[in-house]
Design a protein around this motif. Structure first.
Motif, PDB file in Angstrom:
ATOM      1  N   TRP A  73       0.830  -1.202   0.000  1.00 47.70           N
ATOM      2  CA  TRP A  73       0.000   0.000   0.000  1.00 47.70           C
ATOM      3  C   TRP A  73       0.865   1.253   0.000  1.00 47.70           C
ATOM      4  N   VAL A  74       0.382   2.254  -0.730  1.00 50.66           N
ATOM      5  CA  VAL A  74       0.884   3.624  -0.653  1.00 50.66           C
ATOM      6  C   VAL A  74      -0.275   4.424  -0.088  1.00 50.66           C
ATOM      7  N   THR A  75      -0.042   5.113   1.015  1.00 53.37           N
ATOM      8  CA  THR A  75      -1.144   5.826   1.658  1.00 53.37           C
ATOM      9  C   THR A  75      -0.863   7.314   1.783  1.00 53.37           C
ATOM     10  N   GLU A  76      -1.938   8.059   1.670  1.00 54.56           N
ATOM     11  CA  GLU A  76      -1.957   9.457   2.058  1.00 54.56           C
ATOM     12  C   GLU A  76      -2.878   9.486   3.266  1.00 54.56           C
ATOM     13  N   ASN A  77      -2.304   9.708   4.419  1.00 58.96           N
ATOM     14  CA  ASN A  77      -3.021   9.563   5.679  1.00 58.96           C
ATOM     15  C   ASN A  77      -3.123  10.929   6.356  1.00 58.96           C
ATOM     16  N   PHE A  78      -4.348  11.386   6.589  1.00 51.34           N
ATOM     17  CA  PHE A  78      -4.602  12.678   7.225  1.00 51.34           C
ATOM     18  C   PHE A  78      -5.276  12.424   8.568  1.00 51.34           C
ATOM     19  N   PHE A  79      -4.654  12.886   9.653  1.00 54.53           N
ATOM     20  CA  PHE A  79      -5.186  12.615  10.987  1.00 54.53           C
ATOM     21  C   PHE A  79      -4.684  13.652  11.975  1.00 54.53           C
ATOM     22  N   ASP A  80      -5.299  13.697  13.125  1.00 50.45           N
ATOM     23  CA  ASP A  80      -4.837  14.535  14.231  1.00 50.45           C
ATOM     24  C   ASP A  80      -4.183  13.636  15.257  1.00 50.45           C
ATOM     25  N   TYR A  81      -3.054  14.087  15.791  1.00 51.64           N
ATOM     26  CA  TYR A  81      -2.368  13.352  16.842  1.00 51.64           C
ATOM     27  C   TYR A  81      -1.925  14.351  17.888  1.00 51.64           C
ATOM     28  N   ARG A  82      -2.437  14.171  19.085  1.00 49.29           N
ATOM     29  CA  ARG A  82      -2.132  15.056  20.213  1.00 49.29           C
ATOM     30  C   ARG A  82      -2.370  16.525  19.855  1.00 49.29           C
ATOM     31  N   GLY A  83      -3.517  16.752  19.194  1.00 50.35           N
ATOM     32  CA  GLY A  83      -3.939  18.102  18.876  1.00 50.35           C
ATOM     33  C   GLY A  83      -3.283  18.731  17.661  1.00 50.35           C
ATOM     34  N   MET A  84      -2.487  17.958  16.917  1.00 53.10           N
ATOM     35  CA  MET A  84      -1.782  18.498  15.758  1.00 53.10           C
ATOM     36  C   MET A  84      -2.225  17.764  14.491  1.00 53.10           C
ATOM     37  N   PHE A 136      -7.804   1.397   7.544  1.00 58.80           N
ATOM     38  CA  PHE A 136      -7.962   0.418   6.471  1.00 58.80           C
ATOM     39  C   PHE A 136      -7.239  -0.891   6.788  1.00 58.80           C
ATOM     40  N   LEU A 137      -6.286  -0.859   7.703  1.00 55.87           N
ATOM     41  CA  LEU A 137      -5.503  -2.057   8.021  1.00 55.87           C
ATOM     42  C   LEU A 137      -6.341  -3.149   8.681  1.00 55.87           C
ATOM     43  N   GLN A 138      -7.410  -2.791   9.387  1.00 55.78           N
ATOM     44  CA  GLN A 138      -8.239  -3.822  10.015  1.00 55.78           C
ATOM     45  C   GLN A 138      -8.752  -4.808   8.971  1.00 55.78           C
ATOM     46  N   GLU A 139      -9.147  -4.320   7.827  1.00 56.24           N
ATOM     47  CA  GLU A 139      -9.600  -5.184   6.734  1.00 56.24           C
ATOM     48  C   GLU A 139      -8.432  -5.585   5.834  1.00 56.24           C
ATOM     49  N   GLY A 140      -7.553  -4.636   5.567  1.00 58.33           N
ATOM     50  CA  GLY A 140      -6.446  -4.870   4.642  1.00 58.33           C
ATOM     51  C   GLY A 140      -5.491  -5.963   5.074  1.00 58.33           C
ATOM     52  N   LEU A 141      -5.235  -6.083   6.360  1.00 57.80           N
ATOM     53  CA  LEU A 141      -4.301  -7.110   6.839  1.00 57.80           C
ATOM     54  C   LEU A 141      -4.883  -8.515   6.730  1.00 57.80           C
ATOM     55  N   VAL A 142      -6.202  -8.616   6.683  1.00 56.97           N
ATOM     56  CA  VAL A 142      -6.858  -9.911   6.523  1.00 56.97           C
ATOM     57  C   VAL A 142      -6.925 -10.287   5.042  1.00 56.97           C
ATOM     58  N   ASN A 143      -7.020  -9.274   4.191  1.00 55.72           N
ATOM     59  CA  ASN A 143      -7.125  -9.472   2.742  1.00 55.72           C
ATOM     60  C   ASN A 143      -5.999  -8.729   2.035  1.00 55.72           C
ATOM     61  N   ILE A 144      -4.794  -9.269   2.108  1.00 55.48           N
ATOM     62  CA  ILE A 144      -3.617  -8.637   1.506  1.00 55.48           C
ATOM     63  C   ILE A 144      -3.853  -8.510  -0.005  1.00 55.48           C
ATOM     64  N   PRO A 145      -3.619  -7.315  -0.575  1.00 54.87           N
ATOM     65  CA  PRO A 145      -3.873  -7.133  -2.006  1.00 54.87           C
ATOM     66  C   PRO A 145      -2.862  -7.888  -2.873  1.00 54.87           C
ATOM     67  N   GLN A 146      -3.308  -8.263  -4.055  1.00 54.86           N
ATOM     68  CA  GLN A 146      -2.445  -8.956  -5.015  1.00 54.86           C
ATOM     69  C   GLN A 146      -1.490  -7.990  -5.711  1.00 54.86           C
ATOM     70  N   SER A 147      -1.890  -6.726  -5.783  1.00 51.80           N
ATOM     71  CA  SER A 147      -1.026  -5.700  -6.369  1.00 51.80           C
ATOM     72  C   SER A 147      -1.085  -4.464  -5.476  1.00 51.80           C
ATOM     73  N   THR A 148      -0.153  -3.569  -5.656  1.00 48.99           N
ATOM     74  CA  THR A 148      -0.062  -2.374  -4.821  1.00 48.99           C
ATOM     75  C   THR A 148      -1.320  -1.529  -4.943  1.00 48.99           C
ATOM     76  N   GLU A 149      -1.817  -1.068  -3.801  1.00 47.37           N
ATOM     77  CA  GLU A 149      -2.993  -0.201  -3.765  1.00 47.37           C
ATOM     78  C   GLU A 149      -2.618   1.161  -3.224  1.00 47.37           C
ATOM     79  N   HIS A 150      -3.269   2.189  -3.761  1.00 44.18           N
ATOM     80  CA  HIS A 150      -3.129   3.555  -3.265  1.00 44.18           C
ATOM     81  C   HIS A 150      -4.378   3.871  -2.454  1.00 44.18           C
TER      82      HIS A 150
END
Length: 155
Positions: A73-84, A136-150
């Motif tokens: 996987w290649v991810t663009e992950n947007f989140f808040d961590y400790r208020g940032m 996405f890892l909760q589902e993704g780790l159970v169903n590893i993709p056959q090719s790279t996913e974005h």
């Protein structure tokens, strides 16, 4: 120098992580004071490629030499961590081989960096009951993709 940049509007982070599975379990870690889990890995250094970074991080954190198999996987992950607000680019690779066997054990354990990070082999069927980021890892780790996913994640 880590490819992490702090600004007045947030943090940009470039991270690489290992998908390490064995006997129906996946290796996860969490900060000792956090309640959520993530894949082991770390920040890519400026001028360092992501595969080399992952091998370095696994050696530094767990004392193991790993072979990096393929990009999942290649991810663009947007989140808040400790208020940032964070904008993270993540590259997630599968790893394998006999070099990870010494890590196989029941229950939580610590790596070479002390008690800052808690590691544990989590049964794949328990992932839905845990908080794992990116989500996405909760589902993704159970169903590893056959090719790279974005994947783009807004949390």
């Amino acid at each position: 120098m880590d490819t992490t940049f702090h600004t007045d509007k947030g943090v940009f982070n470039h991270r690489t992580a290992a998908v390490c599975t064995m006997d129906g379990h996946v290796l996860l870690h969490r900060q000792a004071n956090d309640s959520y889990w993530a894949l082991p890995g770390g920040r890519v250094l400026l001028g360092e490629d992501s595969k080399t970074s992952l091998m370095r991080e696994m050696k530094e954190e767990l004392g193991v030499q790993v072979s990096v198999d393929r990009l999942l996987w290649v991810t663009e992950n947007f989140f808040d961590y400790r208020g940032m607000p964070f904008h993270e680019i993540g590259l997630y690779y599968s790893i394998s081989g006999a070099m990870i066997l010494p890590l196989w054990q029941k229950g939580p354990f610590y790596g070479l960096e002390g008690k800052r990070l808690v590691y544990q082999w989590i049964p794949l069927e328990e992932l839905p009951s845990l908080t794992v980021y990116p989500s996405f890892l909760q589902e993704g780790l159970v169903n590893i993709p056959q090719s790279t996913e974005h994947i783009i994640v807004h949390r």
